[in-house]
Design a protein around this motif. Structure first.
Motif, PDB file in Angstrom:
ATOM      1  N   ARG A 213       0.679  -1.292  -0.148  1.00 55.99           N
ATOM      2  CA  ARG A 213      -0.110  -0.048   0.109  1.00 55.99           C
ATOM      3  C   ARG A 213       0.905   1.254   0.006  1.00 55.99           C
ATOM      4  O   ARG A 213       1.989   1.197   0.627  1.00 55.99           O
ATOM      5  CB  ARG A 213      -0.897  -0.114   1.410  1.00 55.99           C
ATOM      6  CG  ARG A 213      -1.901  -1.098   1.313  1.00 55.99           C
ATOM      7  CD  ARG A 213      -2.851  -0.929   2.530  1.00 55.99           C
ATOM      8  NE  ARG A 213      -3.777  -1.977   2.550  1.00 55.99           N
ATOM      9  CZ  ARG A 213      -3.672  -3.271   3.327  1.00 55.99           C
ATOM     10  NH1 ARG A 213      -2.722  -3.076   4.041  1.00 55.99           N
ATOM     11  NH2 ARG A 213      -4.769  -3.878   3.465  1.00 55.99           N
ATOM     12  N   ASN A 214       0.406   2.319  -0.472  1.00 61.08           N
ATOM     13  CA  ASN A 214       0.909   3.614  -0.561  1.00 61.08           C
ATOM     14  C   ASN A 214       0.641   4.265   0.994  1.00 61.08           C
ATOM     15  O   ASN A 214       0.017   3.835   1.676  1.00 61.08           O
ATOM     16  CB  ASN A 214       0.727   4.624  -1.746  1.00 61.08           C
ATOM     17  CG  ASN A 214      -0.716   4.876  -1.929  1.00 61.08           C
ATOM     18  OD1 ASN A 214      -1.644   4.373  -0.968  1.00 61.08           O
ATOM     19  ND2 ASN A 214      -1.256   5.279  -3.117  1.00 61.08           N
ATOM     20  N   ARG A 253       6.163   1.358   1.573  1.00 62.62           N
ATOM     21  CA  ARG A 253       4.946   2.247   1.780  1.00 62.62           C
ATOM     22  C   ARG A 253       5.328   3.718   1.348  1.00 62.62           C
ATOM     23  O   ARG A 253       4.676   4.253   0.603  1.00 62.62           O
ATOM     24  CB  ARG A 253       4.378   2.132   2.995  1.00 62.62           C
ATOM     25  CG  ARG A 253       2.897   2.942   3.090  1.00 62.62           C
ATOM     26  CD  ARG A 253       2.224   2.348   4.467  1.00 62.62           C
ATOM     27  NE  ARG A 253       1.008   2.863   4.029  1.00 62.62           N
ATOM     28  CZ  ARG A 253      -0.243   2.429   4.970  1.00 62.62           C
ATOM     29  NH1 ARG A 253       0.019   1.465   5.822  1.00 62.62           N
ATOM     30  NH2 ARG A 253      -1.379   2.910   4.584  1.00 62.62           N
ATOM     31  N   LEU A 256       5.714   4.250  -2.505  1.00 62.88           N
ATOM     32  CA  LEU A 256       4.919   3.935  -3.643  1.00 62.88           C
ATOM     33  C   LEU A 256       3.979   5.110  -3.790  1.00 62.88           C
ATOM     34  O   LEU A 256       3.947   6.068  -3.028  1.00 62.88           O
ATOM     35  CB  LEU A 256       4.288   2.587  -2.966  1.00 62.88           C
ATOM     36  CG  LEU A 256       4.888   1.218  -2.800  1.00 62.88           C
ATOM     37  CD1 LEU A 256       4.022   0.396  -2.431  1.00 62.88           C
ATOM     38  CD2 LEU A 256       5.888   0.871  -3.993  1.00 62.88           C
TER      39      LEU A 256
END
Length: 256
Positions: A213-214, A253, A256
């Motif tokens: 996930r970002n 994370r 991204l």
């Protein structure tokens, strides 16, 4: 995204559909087979096959057609310009060097998962599939750990739309194909925030996946490790592999 009908180039869409009709099951197509696989007329399929051959994307013996190396320009452009694979690859290389296992980063594309980054060490299990695993390989989402993670991270309404009317192919005797049970499987993955797939896509091959996930919480891809039943025993998953993948996801994370 929805565009105006006047902006939609139907010929381009049909040409791309013809290119996508080639896969590991049908490596060579004639006009009749291409028409069957794309839903267009035989005459239209023939014209598209001839045009793609003229452009260098297909080769032919006069009857059947097959993909040429030029199609790699499209994949190569994605790998060279997309930020996601370039961001993920160093981490996968590091994980493989540390553990000698095989790691992949995968994105969802319709009913399939596509490998966009991959690195493997000497402990990678022997592949039984004729085409193996490689960058750009497409795998059935419902039967793989990464696919299950990505489906679990769709909004619930979007997942139900994805599942509606879909026939889940049985790849191995362990593939979950019942709609009700598959919904339950995805709900469990959603709650656990990881997926452990055993023999669902290939007998003897097990895989553990977590979402990537970002900073906004959007799931962009899934990261997995692949091994044998012995390598990915329940104890080993909890003690070693799951913490390793979760830590890699946390470190990635902000990137991204």
């Amino acid at each position: 995204m929805t565009i105006a009908k006047a902006d939609y180039i139907e010929g381009l869409a049909k040409g791309l559909a013809v290119l996508e009709a080639f896969d590991t099951e049908r490596q060579r197509l004639n006009a009749t087979l291409a028409a069957q696989r794309t839903g267009i007329t035989r005459a239209s399929a023939r014209r598209h096959l001839l045009t793609l051959t003229e452009l260098g994307y297909l080769e032919t013996d006069g009857s059947h057609y097959w993909l040429s190396a030029r199609v790699l320009r499209l994949a190569g452009s994605y790998m060279a310009t997309s930020r996601l694979p370039r961001t993920l690859q160093p981490t996968l290389n590091l994980l493989a060097a540390q553990t000698q296992a095989a790691f992949s980063a995968v994105v969802l594309d319709g009913d399939e998962c596509v490998i966009v980054a991959r690195s493997a060490g000497v402990a990678e299990p022997v592949r039984h599939l004729a085409y193996g695993l490689h960058l750009g390989a497409r795998l059935p989402a419902h039967a793989t750990s990464t696919g299950q993670v990505l489906l679990a991270n769709l909004p619930k309404a979007d997942f139900l739309v994805w599942l509606k009317g879909r026939e889940l192919a049985r790849i191995t005797p362990q593939t979950e194909v019942g709609v009700t049970r598959f919904k339950g499987l995805i709900e469990k993955v959603r709650q656990d925030d990881h997926a452990l797939a055993r023999d669902g896509h290939e007998l003897g091959i097990h895989a553990l996946a977590v979402p990537l996930r970002n900073m906004q919480g959007r799931t962009l891809a899934a990261l997995n490790v692949v091994g044998t039943a012995e390598q990915l025993s329940e104890a080993s998953v909890q003690r070693k592999w799951l913490p390793l993948l979760l830590e890699a996801a946390r470190a990635l994370r902000p990137l991204l």
